[in-house]
Design a protein around this motif. Structure first.
Motif, short mmCIF file in Angstrom:
data_model
loop_
_atom_site.label_atom_id
_atom_site.label_comp_id
_atom_site.label_asym_id
_atom_site.label_seq_id
_atom_site.Cartn_x
_atom_site.Cartn_y
_atom_site.Cartn_z
N HIS A 345 45.05 78.52 34.14
CA HIS A 345 44.73 79.92 34.51
C HIS A 345 45.15 80.30 36.03
O HIS A 345 44.23 80.65 36.78
CB HIS A 345 42.83 79.98 34.50
CG HIS A 345 42.41 79.88 33.22
ND1 HIS A 345 41.96 80.91 32.39
CD2 HIS A 345 42.00 78.75 32.49
CE1 HIS A 345 41.66 80.40 31.31
NE2 HIS A 345 41.42 79.15 31.38
N GLN A 348 44.27 83.15 38.21
CA GLN A 348 42.60 83.81 38.52
C GLN A 348 42.26 82.69 39.44
O GLN A 348 42.51 81.47 39.60
CB GLN A 348 41.80 83.32 37.15
CG GLN A 348 42.20 84.06 35.82
CD GLN A 348 41.31 83.88 34.82
OE1 GLN A 348 40.90 82.74 34.63
NE2 GLN A 348 40.81 84.79 33.90
N ARG A 375 35.25 84.18 37.78
CA ARG A 375 36.77 84.39 37.68
C ARG A 375 37.11 85.65 38.22
O ARG A 375 36.45 86.72 37.84
CB ARG A 375 37.39 84.00 36.13
CG ARG A 375 37.16 82.55 35.92
CD ARG A 375 38.30 82.25 35.09
NE ARG A 375 37.94 80.84 34.16
CZ ARG A 375 37.50 80.41 33.07
NH1 ARG A 375 37.29 81.62 32.57
NH2 ARG A 375 37.54 79.19 32.87
N GLY A 378 38.29 88.26 35.58
CA GLY A 378 37.70 87.70 34.64
C GLY A 378 35.82 87.78 34.65
O GLY A 378 35.60 88.51 35.19
#
Length: 481
Positions: A345, A348, A375, A378
């Motif tokens: 990720h 992020q 996140r 997110g």
């Protein structure tokens, strides 16, 4: 072949401190239970006092993280302290175990700069004086067999290990502690070992799902300097190439409430995944009942190359407030910003907020904790944890853990419609452990096991089966209990 290498290397990791400290002169008195708020008394003043380390029951404490250099023993009456009753590996294995040290110091140090209740009890292991330096060692090696049932389950025989070495001294109004923690878990497969519904980090470039990754060789290489600024008050600086920032509760392997539990929490990457961080600087103010601290550290989690030291960075930050109102209670709230923490990720960032309460009183140790992982971009994923260890007698212990977590990494296939969907999972675990000292030395043996049950959404039945469950059996050799 790799399993035999893992076990043999882990045994060496646990055994090496015995040889190291066998040649060092032992201090005239036991520093193991005394905490870090006051100046160290020279050993000569207490030369007449001798305590039996081999019978003291304090094995769950982190020797690498505890600051003994600034201890004032001069005003303490050790002669009436009965340490013979404390045999075993947990800090509170004897009924009605009372922390036999400075009652004005309501905490002991956990991992990094975290605090835990003083009633957890002092630590065990090997202690010696070499000139002005106090030397400490603690370690264990654990052989496990785990079997997790269901389509995603797996079984494995594996070994885990940990070795902690520290050196501390008084500097006259200040104290210096040098800390290290190592593991030979890199000898196992990069895929680690089964742990159903656990996620975090990678192996071979693929996400680890339903597995626990092995720890790195270097789990801590750090130093801490405390400087007194007023009676009972000090400022401190902690840091190094490998350490733990001021974020979350003390790591699970250092909490007395998790002392015998053979499985890492499935919420590990919500609460204490930063316990191995490459590059940490922490500054704070410490009082007996309060501690306020802030950290700069590297946000990215360790990579798959677990033998070396990654390039330290200071691209993330955290703050933590700890409260230790009595020797029985410790609490903390913390918040941090982690820059690109997860390899898969990479775009992020993460804002993590945690709160935890720890309780210890005699034979009982317990932890309750909450975390919110936001996140950016997110979702916000939350986790809850409750964990307990209860020593029925000095030889017999019960332990348990309940976790509830929203996890969106259980389906790694990007083409699956359930990919990136958060599912709320509950894990319920209960176990038993029996322990005994081996001879008159500092080595202890613990045997035990645990059973797991899970609650999950019906949407995961096709992946995990209707009723996944599992169990783990273990045998542990440790320095101290």
């Amino acid at each position: 072949m790799s399993f035999r290498l893992n076990v043999a290397a882990s045994l060496l990791a646990a055994a090496s401190p015995v040889a190291l400290f066998a040649q060092a002169p032992t201090a005239g008195h036991d520093h193991a239970g005394h905490q870090s708020a006051s100046p160290l008394t020279p050993p000569a003043e207490n030369a007449g006092e001798t305590m039996d380390h081999s019978t003291m029951d304090h094995g769950a404490m982190d020797h690498g993280a505890m600051d003994h250099a600034g201890m004032n023993h001069s005003g303490m009456d050790h002669s009436g302290m009965d340490h013979a009753q404390h045999n075993g590996e947990t800090p509170a294995s004897a009924p009605n175990h009372v922390h036999p040290t400075d009652t004005a110091q309501p905490y002991v140090d956990g991992s990094g700069t975290a605090r835990l209740p003083a009633a957890q009890g002092p630590m065990s292991g090997l202690h010696a004086m070499s000139g002005d330096w106090m030397l400490m060692a603690h370690g264990n090696v654990q052989l496990n067999y785990t079997d997790h049932k269901g389509p995603r389950g797996d079984d494995l025989v594996y070994a885990t290990s940990m070795l902690m070495l520290a050196a501390e001294r008084d500097l006259g109004g200040a104290r210096l502690a040098l800390r290290s923690m190592l593991s030979l878990e890199p000898t196992m497969s990069a895929r680690g070992y089964p742990n159903l519904f656990a996620t975090g980090e990678t192996a071979g470039g693929a996400a680890l799902v339903d597995r626990q990754h092995p720890h790195d060789l270097f789990m801590e290489l750090a130093a801490r300097l405390d400087v007194d600024i007023a009676p009972g008050a000090s400022v401190f600086l902690y840091g190094g190439p490998v350490g733990e920032p001021a974020l979350g509760p003390s790591a699970f392997m250092h909490r007395a409430s998790a002392h015998y539990n053979p499985e890492p929490p499935i919420t590990h990457h919500w609460f204490d995944s930063t316990h191995i961080t490459y590059g940490v600087v922490t500054a704070g103010v410490a009082l007996p009942q309060w501690q306020l601290e802030g950290s700069a550290f590297r946000g990215r989690e360790p990579d798959e190359e677990r033998w070396g030291i990654e390039t330290p960075k200071l691209d993330s930050w955290s703050v933590r407030l700890s409260w230790t109102p009595t020797p029985n209670w410790a609490a903390q709230v913390s918040h941090g910003f982690l820059k690109n923490p997860e390899t898969l990720h990479g775009d992020q960032n993460e804002h993590r907020t945690t709160a935890s309460v720890h309780y210890a009183d005699g034979a009982l140790s317990a932890t309750a904790a909450f975390s919110a992982k936001n996140r950016d971009p997110g979702d916000t994923l939350t986790a809850w944890l409750g964990e307990i260890n209860y020593d029925l007698t000095p030889r017999h212990s019960l332990f348990g853990r309940v976790e509830n977590v929203a996890n969106d990494e259980l389906i790694p296939d990007h083409d699956d419609p359930l990919h990136d969907v958060p599912f709320r999972i509950t894990k319920m675990q209960a176990g038993y452990a029996w322990n005994t000292p081996i001879g008159d030395g500092p080595v202890h043996l613990a045997l035990g096991g645990s059973v797991n049950l899970y609650a999950k959404p019906a949407a995961l039945d096709a992946v995990y089966g209707d009723n996944p469950w599992g169990y783990t059996l273990f045998a542990r050799l440790s320095l101290g209990r």
